[in-house]
Design an enzyme around this catalytic site. Structure first.
Site, PDB file in Angstrom:
ATOM      1  CD  GLU A 108      20.012 -13.342   8.527  1.00 33.34           C
ATOM      2  OE1 GLU A 108      20.786 -13.687   7.653  1.00 33.34           O
ATOM      3  OE2 GLU A 108      19.073 -13.180   8.596  1.00 33.34           O
ATOM      4  CD  GLU A 128      17.336 -17.751   8.457  1.00 30.77           C
ATOM      5  OE1 GLU A 128      17.209 -16.865   8.898  1.00 30.77           O
ATOM      6  OE2 GLU A 128      17.964 -19.165   8.796  1.00 30.77           O
TER       7      GLU A 128
END
Length: 254
Positions: A108, A128
């Site tokens: 990210e 995730e």
């Protein structure tokens, strides 16, 4: 500046290095604060045109430091988000120089950059979902803007990694280097940007990134608001004179 983040400034470029190789450059509160402070300095200094973010020791970033998280640390900075970056990247361009893994929050951070230079052996991933979590630091918002929808969805839903070679083939990575060469490659790209008018570079980033969210009806008005001051700047006059006089321009950032 945090001891977990090193900075170098020169030739119009800020190099921001996450320096926790023993933890695979995982982001704790000190890293987030260090990146935010470095970005603030990049933004405030008129001699800096753009930045590079990278990681020490052959890894870009393994994401959030889970050990620090269990101690109650939150690697977010108010106003800037995870890692001091993901919710509000700098107005000036940012290049991610990626070696090894850019994983979870590390991916990210890389997606928050405007340009990416990666080692051929680098890998990107948002795992995730494998932990029952959601990549909520901008990864799921930026991935489908950087990759074809179906590929972005596959990466997000499976949590499986994306190789740098495949990322390059689909446009997420600007250029590939041999292992160990990502930072040098990023510096070469940064030098090409830093040679240009600093006001023009900043405005150009704002317009290109804004174009992704502006409607057609609003786009020219938004562009005019950003570009207008550049056309009236001393640098614009200098660029025209330098071209006519067949010499390199001397930018003043005003």
């Amino acid at each position: 500046m945090s001891e977990s983040v090193r900075t170098e400034f020169g030739d119009g470029i800020a190099v921001i290095t996450i320096d926790r190789p023993e933890a695979r450059n995982a982001v704790d509160a000190s890293v987030a604060e260090g990146i935010a402070a470095a970005v603030d300095e990049l933004e405030s200094r008129s001699d800096l045109v753009l930045g590079i973010i990278t990681g020490a020791g052959g890894t870009f970033c393994a994401g959030m430091d889970l050990k620090a998280f269990t101690r109650g640390e939150r690697p977010h900075v108010p106003g800037r988000g995870f890692g001091g970056l993901t919710e509000r990247p700098p107005a000036k361009p940012l290049i991610a120089a990626v070696e090894g893994w850019a994983l979870a929050g590390g991916c990210e951070l890389a997606l928050s950059a405007d340009l990416v230079v990666a080692s051929r052996e680098a890998k990107f991933g948002l795992p995730e979902v494998k932990r029952g979590l959601v990549a909520a630091a901008g990864g799921l918002l930026r991935l489908p803007k950087a990759l074809p929808y179906q590929l972005a969805m596959e990466i997000a839903l499976t949590g499986d990694p994306l190789t740098a070679e495949k990322a390059h083939a689909h446009g997420l990575v600007n250029s590939l280097t041999e292992p160990g060469g990502a930072l040098d490659g990023a510096k070469e790209l940064a030098a090409r940007v830093a040679a240009n008018g600093p006001l023009a570079v900043r405005a150009t980033k704002q317009i290109v990134s804004g174009a992704l969210r502006w409607t057609d009806a609003d786009a020219f008005a938004e562009q005019a608001e950003i570009a207008g001051p550049v056309f009236g700047s001393a640098d614009a006059q200098e660029g025209a004179r330098a071209f006519a006089e067949k010499r390199a321009p001397v930018w003043r950032g005003e």
